[in-house]
Design an enzyme around this catalytic site. Structure first.
Site, PDB file in Angstrom:
ATOM      1  N   TYR A  91     134.931  87.751  53.122  1.00 31.01           N
ATOM      2  CA  TYR A  91     134.350  86.285  52.844  1.00 31.01           C
ATOM      3  C   TYR A  91     135.060  85.701  51.752  1.00 31.01           C
ATOM      4  O   TYR A  91     134.416  86.236  49.986  1.00 31.01           O
ATOM      5  CB  TYR A  91     133.128  86.608  52.642  1.00 31.01           C
ATOM      6  CG  TYR A  91     131.945  85.460  53.199  1.00 31.01           C
ATOM      7  CD1 TYR A  91     131.515  84.557  53.818  1.00 31.01           C
ATOM      8  CD2 TYR A  91     131.292  84.869  52.565  1.00 31.01           C
ATOM      9  CE1 TYR A  91     130.893  83.782  54.559  1.00 31.01           C
ATOM     10  CE2 TYR A  91     130.168  83.986  51.860  1.00 31.01           C
ATOM     11  CZ  TYR A  91     129.663  83.483  53.015  1.00 31.01           C
ATOM     12  OH  TYR A  91     128.843  82.316  52.796  1.00 31.01           O
ATOM     13  N   SER A 181     135.247  93.249  56.717  1.00 27.98           N
ATOM     14  CA  SER A 181     133.945  92.742  55.956  1.00 27.98           C
ATOM     15  C   SER A 181     133.947  92.233  56.850  1.00 27.98           C
ATOM     16  O   SER A 181     134.069  92.060  58.292  1.00 27.98           O
ATOM     17  CB  SER A 181     134.189  92.232  55.023  1.00 27.98           C
ATOM     18  OG  SER A 181     132.951  91.846  54.426  1.00 27.98           O
ATOM     19  N   GLN A 182     133.891  89.993  56.769  1.00 27.77           N
ATOM     20  CA  GLN A 182     134.359  89.313  57.652  1.00 27.77           C
ATOM     21  C   GLN A 182     135.594  89.537  58.458  1.00 27.77           C
ATOM     22  O   GLN A 182     135.205  89.262  59.492  1.00 27.77           O
ATOM     23  CB  GLN A 182     134.378  87.862  56.880  1.00 27.77           C
ATOM     24  CG  GLN A 182     134.795  86.874  57.774  1.00 27.77           C
ATOM     25  CD  GLN A 182     135.178  85.570  56.243  1.00 27.77           C
ATOM     26  OE1 GLN A 182     134.520  84.845  56.282  1.00 27.77           O
ATOM     27  NE2 GLN A 182     135.811  85.263  55.558  1.00 27.77           N
ATOM     28  N   ASP A 269     127.317 100.615  50.999  1.00 26.54           N
ATOM     29  CA  ASP A 269     127.044  99.735  51.224  1.00 26.54           C
ATOM     30  C   ASP A 269     125.837  98.687  51.146  1.00 26.54           C
ATOM     31  O   ASP A 269     125.503  98.755  51.659  1.00 26.54           O
ATOM     32  CB  ASP A 269     128.058  99.478  52.598  1.00 26.54           C
ATOM     33  CG  ASP A 269     128.669  97.585  52.590  1.00 26.54           C
ATOM     34  OD1 ASP A 269     128.497  96.817  52.233  1.00 26.54           O
ATOM     35  OD2 ASP A 269     130.230  98.612  52.982  1.00 26.54           O
ATOM     36  N   HIS A 298     131.120  98.813  49.633  1.00 27.08           N
ATOM     37  CA  HIS A 298     132.178  97.778  50.544  1.00 27.08           C
ATOM     38  C   HIS A 298     132.887  97.288  49.419  1.00 27.08           C
ATOM     39  O   HIS A 298     133.295  96.823  48.428  1.00 27.08           O
ATOM     40  CB  HIS A 298     130.888  96.416  50.429  1.00 27.08           C
ATOM     41  CG  HIS A 298     131.501  95.582  51.086  1.00 27.08           C
ATOM     42  ND1 HIS A 298     131.093  95.382  52.146  1.00 27.08           N
ATOM     43  CD2 HIS A 298     132.190  94.687  50.660  1.00 27.08           C
ATOM     44  CE1 HIS A 298     132.090  94.773  52.438  1.00 27.08           C
ATOM     45  NE2 HIS A 298     132.174  93.898  52.006  1.00 27.08           N
TER      46      HIS A 298
END
Length: 320
Positions: A91, A181-182, A269, A298
């Protein structure tokens, strides 16, 4: 017990009920049909990068809503056809277009395209999203499944696969999707919506189990949704927003993934809470594996890079 989430034993069993509405399948069939109405028209422009053994290009193509999507494409400078990867970034986190990582994958033997997500990098976002939104992209168009930001993004990911598959230097039967992630969410969504990829790797995937995510995430960007609800206190707004999000939630798309899938999660995370990742993983109905890292959050997880390379080598480099 974890600091803010479920224990590992609870995580392994955590499988929240799907939230898909009755028209879930029809919505995605309609969306894919709308994408097909737009010609891809890919273009390649040679890009000067200081590396031997790899050719680097800037790739652009037309996608949903006639948005021009772009990214870097790197190809081993050897006789093909080559196995290929489509890589999706995190992101708002594609520094220098992710070119260095993309070239690195090409040096490992993969023709690799890194899609720049619409609006977050060099790619165009033509969507018109009424109703306003909180800072960022999470609530852009959130009051309708037709206008929600990630509708275009998911379809851009499908189009990226179609474009890469069309290139003569690519082996159409050995294409994988990867991301963190994204990007991990987009890898899973792309595999759910397209039969082109043959393998999926997703580091701590995002966009899963939204109802829980807004309650337990400690850092952005899920909290953009919370901010939107703080600005719009009408309960009907929240109800409608979660209805929209259900069409993009990985727990509802996971059952469509048929490809072998490797995932990773760190148990501390704060951005993609472990329970939200297990929620997607536990709804997968395919050959799957989830690597768990107790002391990581993360972030870059060194041990998972070896797992990832071995997994892709097995399914793409060594496959026939």
């Amino acid at each position: 017990m974890q600091l803010f989430d479920l224990s590992l034993e609870e995580l392994k069993k955590y499988k929240p009920k799907k939230t898909a509405r009755p028209d879930f399948s029809d919505f995605w069939k309609k969306s894919l049909e709308e994408l097909r109405q737009v010609e891809a028209e890919p273009t390649l422009e040679s890009y000067d990068y200081p590396v031997k053994g790899v050719k680097v290009y800037r790739l652009t193509y037309q996608s949903f809503g006639h948005s021009k999507i772009e990214g870097f494409y790197a190809v081993p400078d050897q006789t093909g056809p080559h196995p290929a990867l489509v890589r999706f970034h995190g992101y708002n986190a594609s520094y220098d277009g992710g070119i260095h990582d993309i070239v690195n994958w090409a040096l490992h033997g993969y023709a690799t395209f890194g899609m720049l997500v619409r609006g977050q990098g060099g790619s165009e976002d033509t969507s018109v999203t009424p109703g306003g939104h909180a800072l960022g992209w999470m609530t852009k168009g959130i009051l309708s499944k037709d206008t929600y930001y990630y509708r275009g993004v998911y379809l851009d990911a499908v189009r990226a696969l179609e474009v890469i598959q069309s290139f003569p230097e690519v082996d159409e039967h050995r294409i994988g999707v990867i991301g963190g992630s994204q990007g991990g969410a987009l890898a899973i969504a792309a595999a759910a919506l397209s039969d082109i990829p043959k393998v999926v790797v997703a580091d701590y995937p995002y966009l899963s189990n939204f109802e829980r995510a807004v309650d337990v995430a400690l850092e952005q960007p899920y909290l953009e949704i919370n901010s939107y609800f703080r600005r719009n206190s009408d309960p009907k707004v929240e109800e409608k927003a979660f209805e929209t999000l259900s069409y993009f939630d990985l727990i509802n798309l996971a059952g469509w993934v048929k490809q072998p899938t490797l995932m990773a999660i760190g148990l501390i995370d704060k951005i993609t809470p472990p329970s939200t990742v297990f929620a997607a993983y536990n709804h997968l109905e395919t050959d799957k594996d989830l690597k768990v890292y107790r002391y990581f959050g993360h972030e870059f997880i060194p041990a998972f890079q070896t797992e990832k390379l071995s997994f892709l080598q097995k399914h793409l480099l060594l496959s026939t």
